[in-house]
Design an enzyme around this catalytic site. Structure first.
Site, PDB file in Angstrom:
ATOM      1  N   LYS A   1       0.830  -1.217   0.000  1.00  0.00           N
ATOM      2  CA  LYS A   1       0.000   0.000   0.000  1.00  0.00           C
ATOM      3  C   LYS A   1       0.857   1.258   0.000  1.00  0.00           C
ATOM      4  O   LYS A   1       0.455   2.291  -0.552  1.00  0.00           O
ATOM      5  CB  LYS A   1      -0.970  -0.021   1.167  1.00  0.00           C
ATOM      6  CG  LYS A   1      -0.331  -0.031   2.562  1.00  0.00           C
ATOM      7  CD  LYS A   1      -0.165   1.344   3.150  1.00  0.00           C
ATOM      8  CE  LYS A   1       0.509   1.295   4.514  1.00  0.00           C
ATOM      9  NZ  LYS A   1       0.673   2.639   5.106  1.00  0.00           N
TER      10      LYS A   1
ATOM     11  N   THR B   1      -4.161   5.581   3.179  1.00  0.00           N
ATOM     12  CA  THR B   1      -2.846   6.083   2.797  1.00  0.00           C
ATOM     13  C   THR B   1      -2.884   6.806   1.454  1.00  0.00           C
ATOM     14  O   THR B   1      -2.089   7.723   1.218  1.00  0.00           O
ATOM     15  CB  THR B   1      -1.839   4.914   2.742  1.00  0.00           C
ATOM     16  OG1 THR B   1      -1.927   4.167   3.950  1.00  0.00           O
ATOM     17  CG2 THR B   1      -0.417   5.414   2.609  1.00  0.00           C
TER      18      THR B   1
ATOM     19  N   ARG C   1       3.150  10.169   4.523  1.00  0.00           N
ATOM     20  CA  ARG C   1       4.389  10.617   3.883  1.00  0.00           C
ATOM     21  C   ARG C   1       4.539  10.019   2.492  1.00  0.00           C
ATOM     22  O   ARG C   1       5.128  10.643   1.603  1.00  0.00           O
ATOM     23  CB  ARG C   1       5.593  10.239   4.755  1.00  0.00           C
ATOM     24  CG  ARG C   1       5.730  11.092   6.000  1.00  0.00           C
ATOM     25  CD  ARG C   1       6.865  10.629   6.890  1.00  0.00           C
ATOM     26  NE  ARG C   1       6.572   9.333   7.486  1.00  0.00           N
ATOM     27  CZ  ARG C   1       7.371   8.708   8.340  1.00  0.00           C
ATOM     28  NH1 ARG C   1       8.532   9.253   8.670  1.00  0.00           N
ATOM     29  NH2 ARG C   1       7.038   7.547   8.858  1.00  0.00           N
TER      30      ARG C   1
END
Length: 379
Positions: A223, A280, A287
């Site tokens: 992911k 995400t 990030r």
């Protein structure tokens, strides 16, 4: 008879609750890693009633946390529960621990195991809370721990969990996965998965249990790479259609790799796969997504994050995931595209144009058809 009750609705039949079992929580929990996610997990465990030793290498940060009750470097707005005891002494952190949560970066995992070895009690369960695949060996990170610290039950905790939201007590769910032995299946409430799940359960953190450690780990590693792809397309000016396509087809790549390694496709549709992937790929709080956005906007890699040396797991995972997929013969075109851009100097725009121009395939695997894409000859 009083007619006031004549029009009351009849209550529908309610199915009986499943046969729930009682499980014993772990009382003393060592959390190794004092970054944002380690601190968040320590907060969850402490709020659930555990005595938590939170370990980090930096003595100065430990002293600050003891004095202020906050982790000023990572989660400055989160007040730490009193049950958390910060320490930089690994022996102190592990002494008497009933379970260990490892939240150190994936690239330093073997060194961390080496540091732990003299101090860990035999048979203590270890739950991996970082994500990735070891570069070079192609090992899942639980395999690294099993190799370095034999004789310990090794599992993973993973899911759609931004650290700050978890630490602040926003409702959050995650998967706790351990292999189930024969004895575990006879008494599942006594399994490491069950005991860790109840140890981390409070009003706002809800764990689910799994015995598919491979599927859970693959979801967590892949992911990150797909999130970079989504960020790149967002930064390049594309919109929601593009992101939805990348998430969906990225999940298919996750399923294929998990299945090839002995995991289950259904695991990838759960919290540790689809849930984590969706989170995400949807916010620059990640990030991985943030790096992709900056690269998509044309920012050179060394200028991303305002030039700060920020570790982005998906950047490392792109190498290990693609290497592993090639070894086992699983096509992963989105991950290959990210790898080419990050590590082979490929042009972002051309690489994604080539991705979209790949042969037209069937979505159900049983319908095995591939057609040349009409635009492939024009690019």
């Amino acid at each position: 008879m009083d007619g006031t009750h004549m029009n009351m609705p009849i209550a529908p039949d309610v199915p009986e609750a499943p046969d729930t079992k009682q499980s014993r929580p772990y009382r003393t929990i060592a959390v190794l890693g004092m970054g944002s996610w380690g601190t968040a997990l320590a907060c969850v465990a402490a709020r659930a009633g555990g005595q938590v030793r939170l370990w980090g290498r930096r003595e100065a940060l430990v002293q600050t946390m003891r004095a202020t009750g906050r982790n000023a470097d990572y989660l400055p707005d989160v007040e730490l529960p009193e049950r958390i005891a910060p320490t930089s002494d690994i022996a102190e952190a592990l002494s008497g621990a009933d379970v260990i949560l490892m939240v150190t970066p994936s690239h330093s995992l073997r060194q961390m195991c080496d540091d732990m070895r003299p101090h860990i009690a035999p048979g203590t369960p270890i739950a991996l809370c970082c994500k990735g695949i070891e570069r070079g060996t192609g090992y899942l990170l639980t395999k690294v721990i099993e190799e370095e610290l034999p004789g310990h039950p090794v599992g993973a905790l993973s899911g759609p969990t931004f650290a700050r939201e978890t630490a602040l007590g926003h409702p959050t769910a995650a998967t706790v996965a351990f292999p189930f032995s024969y004895a575990d299946r006879l008494a599942p409430q006594d399994s490491p998965a069950a005991r860790l799940a109840v140890s981390m359960s409070d009003a706002n953190f809800r764990p689910y249990m799994s015995d598919d450690i491979v599927g859970v780990e693959i979801g967590g590693a892949v992911k990150n790479v797909i999130a970079i792809a989504c960020g790149m397309m967002t930064g390049a000016g594309f919109a929601e259609n593009t992101r939805a396509a990348l998430i969906t087809r990225g999940m298919d790549e996750m399923k294929a790799l998990a299945e090839a390694l002995g995991g289950r496709r259904e695991t990838v549709t759960g919290l540790s796969g689809a849930g984590d992937l969706t989170l995400t790929c949807s916010s620059t709080t990640s990030r991985n997504m943030s790096l992709g956005v900056q690269l998509g906007q044309g920012t050179p890699r060394d200028a991303c994050f305002e030039g700060r040396a920020v570790v982005v797991e998906g950047e490392v995972n792109a190498v290990s995931v693609v290497d592993l997929a090639r070894r086992v013969g699983v096509p992963m075109p989105i991950c290959e595209a990210v790898h080419a851009i990050l590590h082979e100097g490929a042009d972002l725009t051309r690489t994604f144009s080539d991705l979209w121009a790949r042969p037209i395939e069937s979505e159900p695997r049983a319908l095995d058809i591939a057609l040349a894409h009409p635009i492939s000859a024009r690019i």
